[in-house]
Scaffold this active site. Structure first.
Site, short mmCIF file in Angstrom:
data_model
loop_
_atom_site.label_atom_id
_atom_site.label_comp_id
_atom_site.label_asym_id
_atom_site.label_seq_id
_atom_site.Cartn_x
_atom_site.Cartn_y
_atom_site.Cartn_z
CG ASP A 21 -4.14 -8.15 11.74
OD1 ASP A 21 -5.18 -8.43 11.12
OD2 ASP A 21 -3.35 -7.26 11.37
CG ASP A 134 -1.75 -8.43 8.19
OD1 ASP A 134 -2.82 -8.97 7.85
OD2 ASP A 134 -1.70 -7.38 8.83
CD GLU A 135 -6.87 -11.60 9.71
OE1 GLU A 135 -6.84 -10.97 8.63
OE2 GLU A 135 -7.92 -11.91 10.27
N1 DCP Z 1 -4.61 -4.36 2.34
C1 DCP Z 1 -4.93 -3.91 1.06
N2 DCP Z 1 -6.13 -3.33 0.82
C2 DCP Z 1 -7.04 -3.17 1.81
C3 DCP Z 1 -6.76 -3.64 3.12
C4 DCP Z 1 -5.51 -4.23 3.34
O1 DCP Z 1 -4.10 -4.05 0.16
N3 DCP Z 1 -8.22 -2.58 1.56
C5 DCP Z 1 -3.27 -4.94 2.59
C6 DCP Z 1 -2.37 -3.90 3.17
C7 DCP Z 1 -2.26 -4.24 4.62
C8 DCP Z 1 -2.45 -5.74 4.63
O2 DCP Z 1 -3.34 -6.00 3.54
O3 DCP Z 1 -1.01 -3.86 5.18
C9 DCP Z 1 -3.02 -6.25 5.92
O4 DCP Z 1 -4.35 -5.77 6.12
P1 DCP Z 1 -4.88 -5.29 7.53
O5 DCP Z 1 -6.32 -5.12 7.39
O6 DCP Z 1 -4.36 -6.19 8.59
O7 DCP Z 1 -4.27 -3.83 7.69
P2 DCP Z 1 -2.87 -3.39 8.24
O8 DCP Z 1 -2.02 -4.52 8.66
O9 DCP Z 1 -2.24 -2.50 7.23
O10 DCP Z 1 -3.24 -2.47 9.47
P3 DCP Z 1 -3.69 -2.93 10.94
O11 DCP Z 1 -2.66 -2.38 11.85
O12 DCP Z 1 -5.02 -2.24 11.14
O13 DCP Z 1 -3.81 -4.41 10.95
MG MG Z 2 -2.78 -6.00 9.93
#
Ligand code: DCP
Ligand code: MG
Length: 417
Positions: A21, A134-135
């Site tokens: 992720d 991203d996962e």
């Molecule tokens: N995303 C979004 N709305 C949300 C959650 C996530 O648009 N409520 C989008 C933005 C994030 C992407 O999806 O960058 C990936 O979600 P993640 O939950 O993996 O969050 P991040 O990658 O941003 O942070 P982390 O470092 O916690 O994985």
């Molecule tokens: Mg993420």
């Protein structure tokens, strides 16, 4: 659960699963094309326009999270916690050092970065299941060993960092649900390997909210029962959980104990197709039960045909009061697409439950293959002794077992959950 095809070993513990992720993904993408944003508090807003206050936070860099900004927050609220640099520069009441940058989402760009990451993931796994932008889950059983899994994950992280420029957190564990918790455990830039013998200890302190399948409502109910961690759940009374949450209670209990034998299946490729239906009242009416099951079986077979899926296993699920789940299945010597056979097999399997009071029935085809190119006639079968195919099945579309026998006999019947 635990019902398995005769002679088939449990695969638990034999699998090595990685979950990758990316850290603050959209923010990391923005930093790729605007390196000045590195190390700065950065908020990426959905429905946000530069200079405006509308929209919601898609993600925030870890520097911005330190100010209390988080995903799904209103931009207006984020701005209260973390003002824009530009505004802070001109407003004497604001401190520029406690301000950050805001950018609107640009999905097209993030998709292209995601593509580059996926390419690297695919190079390191037999199977990749992409679950979001991203996962992804990777089955790396044949790519590494427990003793070198840490170096293996480090290698993937390095390549993503060097070739794409974003940071991945990776968890490695014997199953999918534990691997996901592991990838999250040391974010950002995390790398956690949980060996089979460490799973229970690793999960023990994890808050129930972090377990897959536990939403806010379930979490509240569990906490009212004094269950706050995975260990509390793992040592709870399974029957009581089932009484409270139905079949899901059993699944939660198993996950909390680190028991999860789901196979990593490629994105968009289910490993089984099933459908189930409950009676208004539990019934013993044989005709009603059979009719319902055959309707479900026909629907499942039709879905398989539509998706070009061939199946090697045909099964049923029977739930008797209170919530006792019984699964039965028959494996075929080769993959087929044969609705008449599905009907015949489910009817046969139901025989065993004659006279029982039944709450719910389900039909399932599993051990799916999507390679529709290499189908041959029924004569191409290797012929197995547990098959129930008679000569009138000659119209069945059947694939020779020759090149794909590796998957045979792997059917676990615990997948109805
Ligand atoms: N995303 C979004 N709305 C949300 C959650 C996530 O648009 N409520 C989008 C933005 C994030 C992407 O999806 O960058 C990936 O979600 P993640 O939950 O993996 O969050 P991040 O990658 O941003 O942070 P982390 O470092 O916690 O994985
Ligand atoms: Mg993420």
């Amino acid at each position: 659960m635990g019902a398995r095809l005769p002679g088939i070993e449990s695969e638990t513990g034999e699998r090595i699963v990685a979950h990758a992720d990316m850290d603050c993904f959209y923010a990391s993408c923005e930093r790729l094309r605007e390196p000045a944003l590195r190390g700065e508090p950065l908020v990426v807003g959905m429905g946000y326009e530069p200079g405006e206050t509308a929209g919601a936070v898609a993600t925030a860099s870890y520097e911005a999270r330190a100010f209390g900004v988080e995903s799904a927050q209103a931009i207006s609220e984020a701005l209260e916690r973390l003002p824009r640099k530009r505004d802070a520069a001109t407003d004497p009441d604001l401190d520029v050092r406690k301000a950050g940058f805001y950018r609107p989402v640009d999905m097209g760009f993030y998709e292209s970065v995601s593509e580059d990451v996926r390419e690297i993931l695919h190079a390191h796994a037999e199977t990749v299941r992409e679950v979001s932008i991203d996962e992804a889950y990777l089955d790396v059983t044949e790519k590494t060993m427990w003793d070198e899994a840490g170096d293996f994950a480090r290698g993937i992280k390095e390549r993503i960092r060097e070739e794409v420029g974003v940071v991945a957190s990776i968890g490695i564990a014997p199953n999918m649900s534990t691997a996901k918790i592991a990838s999250d455990a040391e974010k950002p830039d995390g790398l956690v390997v949980v060996r089979p013998e460490e799973v229970r200890d690793f999960l023990a302190p994890v808050p129930i909210e972090d377990l897959h399948g536990v939403g806010p409502v379930t979490a509240r109910t569990l906490r009212e029962r004094g269950i706050g961690t995975a260990d509390d759940l793992a040592t709870a009374d399974r029957r009581a959980l089932i009484a409270e949450f139905g079949e899901r209670g059993a699944a939660l209990y198993d996950r909390a104990r680190g028991e999860d034998d789901r196979e990593v299946t490629p994105t968009g490729r289910p490993k089984s197709l099933s459908r189930e239906s409950a009676f208004v009242e539990p019934t013993t009416d044989r005709e009603e039960i059979e009719e319902r099951l055959l309707t479900l079986a026909a629907a499942v077979a039709e879905r398989a045909t539509r998706r070009d899926a061939l199946y090697r296993t045909i099964g049923i699920k029977v739930v008797t009061p209170p919530f006792d789940v019984h699964t039965r299945a028959r494996s075929l010597p080769g993959p087929v697409d044969d609705p008449a056979l599905v009907e015949r097999v489910v009817r046969d399997l139901l025989e065993e439950f004659t006279g029982e009071r039944i709450r719910k029935v389900g039909a399932r085809v599993s051990n799916l293959e999507f390679d529709s190119a290499a189908q041959t006639s029924l004569d191409g079968w290797a012929g197995g002794d547990d098959a129930e195919v008679d000569s009138d099945g000659s119209e069945a579309r059947v694939k020779s077992t020759g090149g794909s026998a590796d998957r045979s006999g792997q059917a676990s019947l615990s997948e109805f959950e």
